[in-house]
Design a protein around this motif. Structure first.
Motif, PDB file in Angstrom:
ATOM      1  N   SER A 126       0.970  -1.019   0.038  1.00 20.34           N
ATOM      2  CA  SER A 126       0.375  -0.279  -0.036  1.00 20.34           C
ATOM      3  C   SER A 126       0.345   1.136  -0.039  1.00 20.34           C
ATOM      4  N   PHE A 127       2.211   1.433   0.218  1.00 18.69           N
ATOM      5  CA  PHE A 127       3.083   2.549  -0.109  1.00 18.69           C
ATOM      6  C   PHE A 127       2.092   2.917  -1.107  1.00 18.69           C
ATOM      7  N   GLY A 128       2.511   2.873  -2.371  1.00 16.73           N
ATOM      8  CA  GLY A 128       2.149   3.242  -3.563  1.00 16.73           C
ATOM      9  C   GLY A 128       0.779   4.375  -3.474  1.00 16.73           C
ATOM     10  N   MET A 129       0.164   4.116  -2.605  1.00 17.62           N
ATOM     11  CA  MET A 129      -1.537   4.115  -3.038  1.00 17.62           C
ATOM     12  C   MET A 129      -1.195   5.503  -1.822  1.00 17.62           C
ATOM     13  N   LEU A 130       0.175   5.649  -0.706  1.00 18.92           N
ATOM     14  CA  LEU A 130      -0.104   6.476   0.195  1.00 18.92           C
ATOM     15  C   LEU A 130       0.885   7.756  -0.610  1.00 18.92           C
ATOM     16  N   GLY A 131       1.597   7.759  -1.219  1.00 21.02           N
ATOM     17  CA  GLY A 131       1.995   8.505  -2.650  1.00 21.02           C
ATOM     18  C   GLY A 131       0.684   9.320  -3.753  1.00 21.02           C
ATOM     19  N   PHE A 132      -0.507   8.921  -3.740  1.00 28.58           N
ATOM     20  CA  PHE A 132      -1.298   9.525  -4.418  1.00 28.58           C
ATOM     21  C   PHE A 132      -2.805  10.383  -3.586  1.00 28.58           C
ATOM     22  N   LEU A 133      -2.204   9.977  -2.060  1.00 26.39           N
ATOM     23  CA  LEU A 133      -2.967  10.664  -1.609  1.00 26.39           C
ATOM     24  C   LEU A 133      -2.343  11.181   0.096  1.00 26.39           C
ATOM     25  N   ALA A 134      -0.673  12.031  -0.642  1.00 26.88           N
ATOM     26  CA  ALA A 134      -0.254  12.735  -0.242  1.00 26.88           C
ATOM     27  C   ALA A 134      -0.394  13.845  -1.210  1.00 26.88           C
ATOM     28  N   LYS A 135       0.002  13.592  -2.353  1.00 24.62           N
ATOM     29  CA  LYS A 135       0.081  14.482  -3.470  1.00 24.62           C
ATOM     30  C   LYS A 135      -1.394  15.111  -3.057  1.00 24.62           C
ATOM     31  N   ASN A 136      -2.072  14.030  -3.022  1.00 21.98           N
ATOM     32  CA  ASN A 136      -3.643  15.041  -2.948  1.00 21.98           C
ATOM     33  C   ASN A 136      -4.074  15.671  -1.577  1.00 21.98           C
ATOM     34  N   LEU A 137      -2.921  15.649  -0.782  1.00 19.22           N
ATOM     35  CA  LEU A 137      -3.465  16.601   0.910  1.00 19.22           C
ATOM     36  C   LEU A 137      -2.289  17.852   0.376  1.00 19.22           C
ATOM     37  N   ILE A 138      -1.680  17.375   0.429  1.00 18.66           N
ATOM     38  CA  ILE A 138      -0.419  18.547  -0.446  1.00 18.66           C
ATOM     39  C   ILE A 138      -0.895  19.693  -1.021  1.00 18.66           C
ATOM     40  N   GLN A 139      -1.871  19.399  -2.168  1.00 13.93           N
ATOM     41  CA  GLN A 139      -2.212  20.578  -2.830  1.00 13.93           C
ATOM     42  C   GLN A 139      -3.701  21.098  -2.436  1.00 13.93           C
ATOM     43  N   TRP A 140      -4.239  20.435  -1.857  1.00 17.29           N
ATOM     44  CA  TRP A 140      -5.316  21.006  -0.391  1.00 17.29           C
ATOM     45  C   TRP A 140      -4.673  21.501   0.258  1.00 17.29           C
ATOM     46  N   VAL A 141      -3.473  21.604   0.667  1.00 19.83           N
ATOM     47  CA  VAL A 141      -2.543  23.059   1.904  1.00 19.83           C
ATOM     48  C   VAL A 141      -2.377  23.466   1.308  1.00 19.83           C
ATOM     49  N   LEU A 142      -1.870  23.485  -0.026  1.00 18.83           N
ATOM     50  CA  LEU A 142      -0.970  24.967  -0.130  1.00 18.83           C
ATOM     51  C   LEU A 142      -2.422  24.960  -1.558  1.00 18.83           C
ATOM     52  N   GLY A 143      -3.314  24.646  -1.460  1.00 19.20           N
ATOM     53  CA  GLY A 143      -4.273  25.301  -2.127  1.00 19.20           C
ATOM     54  C   GLY A 143      -3.827  25.545  -3.710  1.00 19.20           C
ATOM     55  N   ILE A 144      -3.845  24.536  -4.424  1.00 23.02           N
ATOM     56  CA  ILE A 144      -3.203  24.181  -5.685  1.00 23.02           C
ATOM     57  C   ILE A 144      -4.616  23.586  -6.329  1.00 23.02           C
TER      58      ILE A 144
END
Length: 73
Positions: free
Chosen positions: A55-73
């Protein structure tokens, strides 16, 4: 004027499909990992390792969405 489908642009539909479609696929893959752990009788530690590694690769996808949400991108 942009073409719309039911009031949504093509980009909005693509983003929706990516977010929820891949999210649903991730949930299905987690179900597969759980089923694999049960069928192989991996135990608690083995199940943890299976989820961690597979499940490590799935974490990257979720992290990308979280980072985009935090930065407002």
């Amino acid at each position: 004027m942009e073409n719309t489908i039911f009031g949504y642009t093509e980009g909005q539909i693509a983003q929706f499909g990516l977010t929820f479609g891949v999210g649903a696929f991730i949930l299905y893959m987690l179900f597969i990992v759980l089923n694999l752990a049960k069928e192989s009788k991996a135990g608690k530690f083995g199940t943890f390792i299976l989820f961690l590694v597979l499940s490590f690769g799935m974490l990257g996808f979720l992290a990308k969405n979280l980072i985009q949400w935090v930065l407002g991108i």
